[in-house]
Scaffold this motif. Structure first.
Motif: not given
Length: 644
Positions: A104-106, A133-135, A155-156
């Motif tokens: 995901l991007l945002d 980045i959250e995983i 990915v934020i």
């Protein structure tokens, strides 16, 4: 087993843990707020599932020019790249295939619809545009739907806050690498904004190792990347916020084929992602959001090759041009309605609706063109609560997929506090990965309209330790995959093209179980983090290790700030793995390796920094994929202006 050097590298995690004293520190680095685990805000220490957060500070201090260099230190996550920067990349999370990890991007998906599966080109995203980045590791379809089998990587991008300020970064390094980024971000009254652009160029290195494949182009494989991002939001009062996120990136990459020493392939790729949203606090308990997002991913690959055969496969005895090309375009349009409702200070529910429209187009010169369209309608709900020492998470989701199976997935998680510092967690979940439009309809690649979704069942048990300076979680996981989509034995007939291959079928089963260790410590002595994964990724039918996965891998990193100076070092290590041969596809064993890097930052004056880094410090020659070179020793020097 590991080589001796690799074993020593992984032991660093234990060494760092044993020397860490306890000091009070800023909790935002050690225990940040995450949203990916449940689509609601939680402290990392409150999350039941296995989650990692790569913070803004993590990204900036290591000075990575490539997002894959940032990701390669995370537990449960493996990377395989076929050559230089910008070349094809696969990510394996919890042993799942690359198309079984939702990128995901945002919060916006941008995966493909081709017969290769829903693979996202995450390597295109520049680190300079990333906030964090959250995983999320493990089954997450009950939260995110199709594709979240191995897990989710969100990915934020950067947001604005505080007094408006400019920022600038200029980098020069090995292989004639040049990287520049410029931005302006801040807050004016009720409006927040952040705008930035970046440009990256490198001569790269030769992707294919001539020691493995002699008849290939020996020139370097360069890459160019340019990006633009705009994030803006405004608070209108009465609990109403409106915002917009715009992201665009273009990448050109030189590639090598394996037909002759004259081959000079290349690819052009473009990614666009746009989101508009409204948030409204209905009252003190209820937050509702409406979002419209769209992503557009295009790829053009040119195979500028030479062959000893003509188009009818007659042997010529000399090399002749055999050029071909392939184009693809994938579009995602998504409308979401999300709700968070606080029943009480200890209980919260979330619920919502997603409507997705996925379009795919692929056109190859040796076959033909395929257009696909799918619609997915989804409803979901979640419940989380704290009852004294016990906390829980329940998620349920139903996805109605056009021309495919409709799936109901669920997640049940429990946490139990053993005191001030220790906590036990457990979770069980299901997930699925629906076949793409190309897998259903692209005859040239074996498309089969009778394919079913790939399925996964998983459970995990964890123990967590948290103090003012330390956060560690040890997780045992066990995952089973069913109905994996693979090429079958029946050739496509009738075939309207030169070659169609065999029909795709649901045939394989696979499994993976193991232990993940994630540890982070923050104190006046410095910052340390480490991760270790011990796993057993197996094809259940053949009883062989899954391709491109190692049984053991891990990393350790330490950094220390001395007034105006910050220094750090990192080691990433992996055991052996099996990868496919570029020519025959046969299994090839690649050796384990340990890669070291170091970085340094000096504040020349307030907000102005001189930085340097060395990647692959000892110039280790190693493979992630058999025959494809990994990056050699690389040195970079950066001048950065970034006022606090």
């Amino acid at each position: 087993m590991f080589t001796k050097r690799t074993s020593i590298a992984l032991a660093c995690a234990g060494i760092f843990a044993s020397i860490a004293p306890s000091y009070a520190q800023n909790n935002s680095e050690l225990n940040p707020v995450v949203v990916s685990a449940s689509r609601s805000e939680q402290k990392l220490s409150d999350v039941i599932s296995s989650v990692s957060v790569i913070t803004k500070n993590d990204i900036e201090k290591t000075q990575s020019n490539d997002i894959l260099s940032i990701l390669n230190s995370e537990p449960g996550l493996e990377i395989s790249r076929t050559g230089s920067v910008g070349s094809a990349t696969s990510i394996y999370l919890r042993g799942g295939n690359s198309n079984q990890t939702l990128i995901l991007l945002d919060g916006v998906p941008f995966s493909g619809e081709s017969a290769a599966g829903a693979i996202s080109s995450i390597e295109m995203i520049p680190p300079s545009q990333i906030e964090r980045i959250e995983i999320l590791r493990g089954n997450a379809s009950a939260i995110y739907g199709s594709g979240a089998v191995g897990g989710v990587i969100n990915v934020i991008t950067k947001e604005g806050s505080g007094t408006p300020k400019p920022n600038l970064s200029l980098t020069y390094g090995s292989k004639n690498t040049k990287n520049a980024s410029v931005g302006y971000a801040g807050q004016v009254e009720d409006a927040k904004f952040s705008i930035s652009g970046s440009k990256y160029l490198t001569d790269g290195f030769n992707s294919i190792n001539p020691e493995s494949f002699s008849d290939v182009n020996q020139s370097s494989n360069g890459s160019r990347n340019g990006s633009l991002r705009v994030n803006a939001s405004n608070h209108f009062g009465a609990g109403l916020v409106a915002g917009i996120n715009i992201f665009s990136v273009n990448t050109w990459t030189s590639l090598d084929g394996t037909s002759s020493h004259l081959d000079n392939d290349s690819s052009d790729r473009q990614l666009r992602s746009n989101t508009v949203y409204l948030k409204k606090n209905i009252n003190d308990q209820w937050l509702t959001q409406i979002l419209y997002s769209e992503s557009d991913s295009k790829s053009q690959t040119y195979y500028n090759q030479y062959s000893m055969y003509d188009s009818s496969w007659n042997y010529l005895g000399y090399l002749t041009p055999a050029n071909s090309w392939s184009n693809s375009q994938d579009q995602h349009q998504k409308v979401s309605w999300l709700n968070d409702y606080e029943i009480s200070p200890s209980q919260k529910i979330n619920f919502g609706y997603d409507n997705q429209r996925l379009k795919g187009n692929s056109h190859v010169s040796w076959a033909g063109s395929v257009d696909t369209t799918r619609t997915i309608n989804s409803i979901y709900s979640g419940y989380s609560a704290h009852y004294g020492k016990l906390n829980n998470q329940l998620n349920l989701r139903y996805d109605d997929i056009q021309d495919g199976e409709s799936k109901l997935t669920w997640l049940v998680g429990l946490g139990y506090s053993l005191g001030e510092n220790w906590k036990l967690t457990a979770a069980k979940s299901t997930a699925f990965n629906a076949p793409t439009g190309g897998q259903l309809a692209d005859v040239s690649q074996g498309g089969n309209p009778n394919l079913n979704a790939e399925k996964s069942d998983s459970y995990e048990i964890g123990v967590q330790y948290q103090s003012a300076n330390h956060l560690m979680k040890i997780t045992y996981f066990d995952t089973a995959y069913q109905d994996l989509i693979v090429p079958g034995s029946t050739f496509v007939t009738p075939c309207p093209f030169n070659y169609c291959g065999t029909y795709l079928v649901n045939a394989n089963t696979a499994s993976n179980d193991g232990v993940e260790i994630a540890w982070r410590s923050v104190g006046s002595w410095g910052v340390a983090k480490a991760g270790l994964t011990l796993q057993n990724p197996m094809n259940d039918a053949t009883h062989q290790m899954l391709l491109n996965r190692a049984k053991q891998f891990g990393s350790a990193e330490y950094s220390k700030k001395f007034s105006f100076l910050e220094w750090g070092a990192k080691v990433s290590a992996s055991g052996y793995r099996y990868t496919p041969d570029a020519y025959s596809g046969a299994r090839k064993r690649t050796s384990g390796y340990a890669i070291y890097s170091t970085y340094l930052s000096y504040e020349l004056e307030k907000g102005l920094y001189l930085k340097g880094s060395i990647e692959n410090l000892f110039d280790k020659n190693y493979y992630q994929v058999h025959g494809y070179n990994a990056a050699p020793q690389m040195l970079f020097l950066t001048l950065q202006y970034q006022p606090k």
